[in-house]
Write a protein that holds these residues in place. Structure first.
Motif, short mmCIF file in Angstrom:
data_model
loop_
_atom_site.label_atom_id
_atom_site.label_comp_id
_atom_site.label_asym_id
_atom_site.label_seq_id
_atom_site.Cartn_x
_atom_site.Cartn_y
_atom_site.Cartn_z
N ARG A 17 0.84 -1.20 0.00
CA ARG A 17 0.00 0.00 0.00
C ARG A 17 0.87 1.25 0.00
NH1 ARG A 17 -2.95 -2.83 3.75
NH2 ARG A 17 -2.30 -1.49 5.46
N ILE A 20 2.11 1.89 -3.48
CA ILE A 20 1.04 2.47 -4.30
C ILE A 20 0.90 3.95 -3.99
CG2 ILE A 20 -1.45 2.44 -4.77
CD1 ILE A 20 -1.37 -0.61 -4.19
N ALA A 21 0.91 4.28 -2.68
CA ALA A 21 0.77 5.68 -2.27
C ALA A 21 1.90 6.52 -2.85
CB ALA A 21 0.76 5.78 -0.75
N ALA A 24 1.51 6.97 -6.59
CA ALA A 24 0.39 7.85 -6.94
C ALA A 24 0.90 9.27 -7.21
CB ALA A 24 -0.65 7.86 -5.83
N GLY A 26 3.86 9.86 -8.59
CA GLY A 26 4.78 9.85 -9.71
C GLY A 26 5.60 8.57 -9.79
N PRO A 27 6.10 8.23 -10.99
CA PRO A 27 6.90 7.02 -11.17
C PRO A 27 8.17 7.05 -10.31
CG PRO A 27 6.31 8.02 -13.29
CD PRO A 27 5.97 9.01 -12.23
N LEU A 70 2.13 3.44 -11.55
CA LEU A 70 0.77 2.91 -11.38
C LEU A 70 0.12 2.76 -12.74
CD1 LEU A 70 -1.16 4.65 -8.45
CD2 LEU A 70 -0.10 2.42 -8.50
N ARG A 71 -0.68 1.72 -12.90
CA ARG A 71 -1.47 1.59 -14.13
C ARG A 71 -2.63 2.55 -14.06
NH1 ARG A 71 -1.26 -3.84 -16.86
NH2 ARG A 71 -3.11 -3.33 -18.02
N PRO A 72 -2.98 3.17 -15.19
CA PRO A 72 -4.19 3.99 -15.15
C PRO A 72 -5.33 3.04 -14.75
CG PRO A 72 -3.10 4.09 -17.30
CD PRO A 72 -2.42 3.04 -16.53
N LEU A 75 -6.93 1.18 -9.52
CA LEU A 75 -7.75 0.96 -8.33
C LEU A 75 -9.24 1.08 -8.62
CD1 LEU A 75 -5.53 3.12 -5.93
CD2 LEU A 75 -5.39 0.66 -6.26
N TRP B 81 -9.29 4.63 2.10
CA TRP B 81 -7.91 4.51 1.63
C TRP B 81 -7.85 4.62 0.11
CZ3 TRP B 81 -4.71 1.78 -1.54
CH2 TRP B 81 -3.33 1.96 -1.33
N LEU B 82 -8.72 3.86 -0.58
CA LEU B 82 -8.73 3.85 -2.04
C LEU B 82 -9.05 5.24 -2.60
CD1 LEU B 82 -10.44 0.42 -2.69
CD2 LEU B 82 -8.20 1.10 -3.54
N GLU B 85 -5.99 7.67 -2.21
CA GLU B 85 -4.90 7.42 -3.16
C GLU B 85 -5.30 7.82 -4.57
OE1 GLU B 85 -2.11 7.17 -2.03
OE2 GLU B 85 -2.87 6.79 -0.03
N ARG B 86 -6.56 7.55 -4.89
CA ARG B 86 -7.03 7.88 -6.23
C ARG B 86 -7.02 9.39 -6.45
NH1 ARG B 86 -12.01 5.37 -8.94
NH2 ARG B 86 -11.82 6.24 -11.02
N VAL B 88 -4.95 11.58 -5.01
CA VAL B 88 -3.55 11.97 -5.19
C VAL B 88 -3.15 11.72 -6.65
CG1 VAL B 88 -1.15 11.48 -4.55
CG2 VAL B 88 -2.93 11.43 -2.80
N TRP B 89 -3.47 10.53 -7.11
CA TRP B 89 -3.13 10.07 -8.46
C TRP B 89 -3.78 10.94 -9.52
CZ3 TRP B 89 -0.45 7.24 -11.75
CH2 TRP B 89 -1.05 6.58 -12.83
N ARG B 92 -2.27 14.39 -9.69
CA ARG B 92 -1.00 14.32 -10.39
C ARG B 92 -1.22 14.29 -11.91
NH1 ARG B 92 1.88 10.16 -12.60
NH2 ARG B 92 3.68 11.20 -13.49
#
Lengths: 113, 113
Positions: A17, A20-21, A24, A26-27, A70-72, A75, B81-82, B85-86, B88-89, B92
Protein backbone atom coordinates in the motif's frame (compact mmCIF):
# COMPACT_ATOMS: atom_id res chain seq x y z
CA UNK A 1 -7.27 -16.13 -9.08
CA UNK A 2 -9.87 -13.65 -10.28
CA UNK A 3 -8.85 -10.06 -11.03
CA UNK A 4 -10.53 -8.57 -7.93
CA UNK A 5 -9.04 -11.35 -5.76
CA UNK A 6 -5.58 -10.32 -6.95
CA UNK A 7 -6.15 -6.59 -6.52
CA UNK A 8 -7.49 -6.95 -2.96
CA UNK A 9 -4.71 -9.41 -2.08
CA UNK A 10 -2.21 -6.87 -3.38
CA UNK A 11 -3.76 -4.21 -1.11
CA UNK A 12 -3.62 -6.47 1.99
CA UNK A 13 0.00 -5.60 2.79
CA UNK A 14 1.25 -2.35 4.32
CA UNK A 15 4.46 -2.20 2.25
CA UNK A 16 2.54 -2.66 -1.01
CA UNK A 17 0.00 0.00 0.00
CA UNK A 18 2.88 2.38 0.79
CA UNK A 19 4.41 1.70 -2.66
CA UNK A 20 1.04 2.47 -4.30
CA UNK A 21 0.77 5.68 -2.27
CA UNK A 22 4.26 6.69 -3.36
CA UNK A 23 3.65 5.88 -7.04
CA UNK A 24 0.39 7.85 -6.94
CA UNK A 25 2.55 10.98 -6.85
CA UNK A 26 4.78 9.85 -9.71
CA UNK A 27 6.90 7.02 -11.17
CA UNK A 28 9.94 5.78 -9.23
CA UNK A 29 12.71 3.24 -9.72
CA UNK A 30 12.67 -0.09 -7.83
CA UNK A 31 15.88 1.01 -6.08
CA UNK A 32 14.32 4.27 -4.84
CA UNK A 33 11.22 2.43 -3.63
CA UNK A 34 13.25 -0.25 -1.82
CA UNK A 35 15.42 2.37 -0.07
CA UNK A 36 12.35 4.21 1.16
CA UNK A 37 11.12 0.99 2.76
CA UNK A 38 14.51 -0.03 4.22
CA UNK A 39 14.20 -3.41 2.60
CA UNK A 40 16.73 -5.68 0.91
CA UNK A 41 16.19 -5.71 -2.86
CA UNK A 42 15.29 -9.46 -3.14
CA UNK A 43 12.51 -9.23 -0.50
CA UNK A 44 11.30 -6.00 -2.01
CA UNK A 45 11.17 -7.55 -5.50
CA UNK A 46 8.59 -10.05 -4.21
CA UNK A 47 6.25 -7.16 -3.43
CA UNK A 48 6.88 -5.62 -6.85
CA UNK A 49 5.98 -8.95 -8.45
CA UNK A 50 2.68 -9.10 -6.53
CA UNK A 51 1.95 -5.49 -7.55
CA UNK A 52 2.61 -6.39 -11.20
CA UNK A 53 0.67 -9.67 -11.12
CA UNK A 54 -2.36 -7.86 -9.72
CA UNK A 55 -2.11 -5.36 -12.61
CA UNK A 56 -1.78 -2.43 -10.22
CA UNK A 57 1.78 -1.49 -11.22
CA UNK A 58 3.71 -1.66 -14.49
CA UNK A 59 7.49 -1.72 -14.53
CA UNK A 60 9.92 -1.26 -17.40
CA UNK A 61 13.67 -1.66 -17.51
CA UNK A 62 15.60 1.22 -19.06
CA UNK A 63 19.29 0.41 -19.09
CA UNK A 64 20.14 -0.82 -15.59
CA UNK A 65 17.20 0.84 -13.86
CA UNK A 66 13.72 -0.66 -13.49
CA UNK A 67 11.09 2.10 -13.36
CA UNK A 68 7.66 1.50 -11.81
CA UNK A 69 4.42 3.35 -12.30
CA UNK A 70 0.77 2.91 -11.38
CA UNK A 71 -1.47 1.59 -14.13
CA UNK A 72 -4.19 3.99 -15.15
CA UNK A 73 -7.40 2.66 -13.51
CA UNK A 74 -5.32 0.47 -11.19
CA UNK A 75 -7.75 0.96 -8.33
CA UNK A 76 -10.99 1.58 -10.23
CA UNK A 77 -12.44 -1.95 -10.01
CA UNK A 78 -11.74 -2.31 -6.28
CA UNK A 79 -13.16 1.11 -5.55
CA UNK A 80 -16.20 0.40 -7.74
CA UNK A 81 -16.95 -2.84 -5.90
CA UNK A 82 -16.75 -1.18 -2.47
CA UNK A 83 -18.93 1.75 -3.57
CA UNK A 84 -21.59 -0.55 -4.99
CA UNK A 85 -21.85 -2.66 -1.85
CA UNK A 86 -21.85 0.37 0.39
CA UNK A 87 -24.73 1.87 -1.63
CA UNK A 88 -26.81 -1.34 -1.24
CA UNK A 89 -26.06 -1.35 2.49
CA UNK A 90 -26.91 2.33 2.97
CA UNK A 91 -30.14 2.03 0.97
CA UNK A 92 -31.11 -0.83 3.27
CA UNK A 93 -30.36 1.19 6.40
CA UNK A 94 -32.42 4.10 5.00
CA UNK A 95 -35.33 1.75 4.32
CA UNK A 96 -34.99 0.37 7.85
CA UNK A 97 -35.06 3.93 9.23
CA UNK A 98 -38.22 4.84 7.36
CA UNK A 99 -39.83 1.52 8.35
CA UNK A 100 -39.11 2.25 12.02
CA UNK A 101 -40.45 5.79 11.54
CA UNK A 102 -43.69 4.47 10.02
CA UNK A 103 -44.02 1.98 12.88
CA UNK A 104 -43.61 4.68 15.53
CA UNK A 105 -46.05 7.00 13.71
CA UNK A 106 -48.63 4.20 13.69
CA UNK A 107 -47.89 3.59 17.37
CA UNK A 108 -48.42 7.29 18.13
CA UNK A 109 -51.63 7.41 16.09
CA UNK A 110 -52.92 4.42 18.06
CA UNK A 111 -51.95 6.09 21.35
CA UNK A 112 -53.83 9.27 20.36
CA UNK A 113 -57.04 7.46 19.50
CA UNK B 1 -1.82 -7.90 11.04
CA UNK B 2 -2.94 -4.30 10.78
CA UNK B 3 -6.64 -3.53 10.45
CA UNK B 4 -6.49 -2.55 6.74
CA UNK B 5 -4.37 -5.66 5.99
CA UNK B 6 -7.14 -7.81 7.46
CA UNK B 7 -9.98 -5.98 5.68
CA UNK B 8 -8.30 -6.18 2.25
CA UNK B 9 -7.32 -9.83 2.87
CA UNK B 10 -10.96 -10.54 3.71
CA UNK B 11 -12.02 -8.91 0.40
CA UNK B 12 -9.51 -10.96 -1.64
CA UNK B 13 -11.82 -13.99 -1.91
CA UNK B 14 -14.88 -14.28 -4.16
CA UNK B 15 -16.95 -16.28 -1.65
CA UNK B 16 -16.33 -13.73 1.09
CA UNK B 17 -17.18 -10.84 -1.25
CA UNK B 18 -20.42 -12.63 -2.18
CA UNK B 19 -21.28 -13.05 1.52
CA UNK B 20 -20.66 -9.31 2.09
CA UNK B 21 -22.85 -8.49 -0.92
CA UNK B 22 -25.61 -10.72 0.47
CA UNK B 23 -25.38 -9.27 3.99
CA UNK B 24 -25.50 -5.74 2.57
CA UNK B 25 -29.18 -6.38 1.87
CA UNK B 26 -29.86 -7.77 5.35
CA UNK B 27 -28.76 -10.22 8.08
CA UNK B 28 -28.75 -13.96 7.36
CA UNK B 29 -27.99 -17.16 9.24
CA UNK B 30 -24.75 -19.07 8.61
CA UNK B 31 -26.87 -21.97 7.32
CA UNK B 32 -28.64 -19.77 4.74
CA UNK B 33 -25.35 -18.26 3.59
CA UNK B 34 -23.64 -21.68 3.27
CA UNK B 35 -26.56 -23.09 1.24
CA UNK B 36 -26.41 -20.15 -1.16
CA UNK B 37 -22.74 -20.91 -1.81
CA UNK B 38 -23.20 -24.69 -2.10
CA UNK B 39 -20.49 -25.21 0.46
CA UNK B 40 -20.09 -27.69 3.31
CA UNK B 41 -20.60 -25.98 6.65
CA UNK B 42 -17.02 -26.57 7.98
CA UNK B 43 -15.33 -25.01 4.92
CA UNK B 44 -17.84 -22.19 4.96
CA UNK B 45 -17.20 -21.51 8.67
CA UNK B 46 -13.55 -20.72 7.79
CA UNK B 47 -14.74 -17.85 5.60
CA UNK B 48 -17.07 -16.64 8.36
CA UNK B 49 -14.12 -16.63 10.78
CA UNK B 50 -12.02 -14.51 8.38
CA UNK B 51 -14.98 -12.13 7.94
CA UNK B 52 -15.27 -11.81 11.72
CA UNK B 53 -11.53 -11.47 12.36
CA UNK B 54 -11.35 -8.64 9.83
CA UNK B 55 -14.20 -6.91 11.70
CA UNK B 56 -16.37 -6.84 8.58
CA UNK B 57 -19.07 -9.17 9.93
CA UNK B 58 -20.50 -9.79 13.40
CA UNK B 59 -22.26 -13.04 14.22
CA UNK B 60 -24.42 -13.94 17.22
CA UNK B 61 -25.85 -17.26 18.24
CA UNK B 62 -29.56 -17.24 19.09
CA UNK B 63 -30.62 -20.73 20.18
CA UNK B 64 -29.27 -23.11 17.56
CA UNK B 65 -28.93 -20.53 14.79
CA UNK B 66 -25.91 -18.28 14.24
CA UNK B 67 -26.99 -15.00 12.63
CA UNK B 68 -24.53 -12.82 10.68
CA UNK B 69 -24.68 -9.15 9.84
CA UNK B 70 -22.36 -6.52 8.37
CA UNK B 71 -20.76 -4.20 10.89
CA UNK B 72 -21.72 -0.58 10.47
CA UNK B 73 -18.72 1.08 8.75
CA UNK B 74 -17.37 -2.35 7.78
CA UNK B 75 -16.04 -1.03 4.48
CA UNK B 76 -15.42 2.63 5.35
CA UNK B 77 -11.68 2.40 6.05
CA UNK B 78 -10.92 0.40 2.88
CA UNK B 79 -13.03 2.73 0.76
CA UNK B 80 -11.42 5.77 2.38
CA UNK B 81 -7.91 4.51 1.63
CA UNK B 82 -8.73 3.85 -2.04
CA UNK B 83 -10.41 7.24 -2.46
CA UNK B 84 -7.49 9.10 -0.92
CA UNK B 85 -4.90 7.42 -3.16
CA UNK B 86 -7.03 7.88 -6.23
CA UNK B 87 -7.37 11.59 -5.48
CA UNK B 88 -3.55 11.97 -5.19
CA UNK B 89 -3.13 10.07 -8.46
CA UNK B 90 -5.77 12.09 -10.32
CA UNK B 91 -4.38 15.40 -9.07
CA UNK B 92 -1.00 14.32 -10.39
CA UNK B 93 -2.45 13.41 -13.80
CA UNK B 94 -4.23 16.80 -13.94
CA UNK B 95 -0.97 18.58 -13.14
CA UNK B 96 0.75 16.53 -15.83
CA UNK B 97 -1.98 17.51 -18.32
CA UNK B 98 -1.61 21.22 -17.60
CA UNK B 99 2.20 20.91 -17.73
CA UNK B 100 1.95 19.32 -21.19
CA UNK B 101 -0.53 22.01 -22.23
CA UNK B 102 1.85 24.77 -21.09
CA UNK B 103 4.71 23.07 -22.96
CA UNK B 104 2.74 22.85 -26.20
CA UNK B 105 1.55 26.47 -25.85
CA UNK B 106 5.18 27.55 -25.46
CA UNK B 107 6.06 25.41 -28.45
CA UNK B 108 3.31 27.06 -30.54
CA UNK B 109 4.35 30.55 -29.42
CA UNK B 110 7.90 29.76 -30.49
CA UNK B 111 6.64 28.43 -33.84
CA UNK B 112 4.64 31.63 -34.45
CA UNK B 113 7.55 33.96 -33.71
Amino acid sequence: MAYLDRVFHCLSDGTRRAVIAQLASGPASVGELARRHHMALPSFMKHIRVLEESEVVISRKTGRVRMCQLRPDALTAAQGWLERERRVWETRLDQLDSFIETLSEKENARGNR
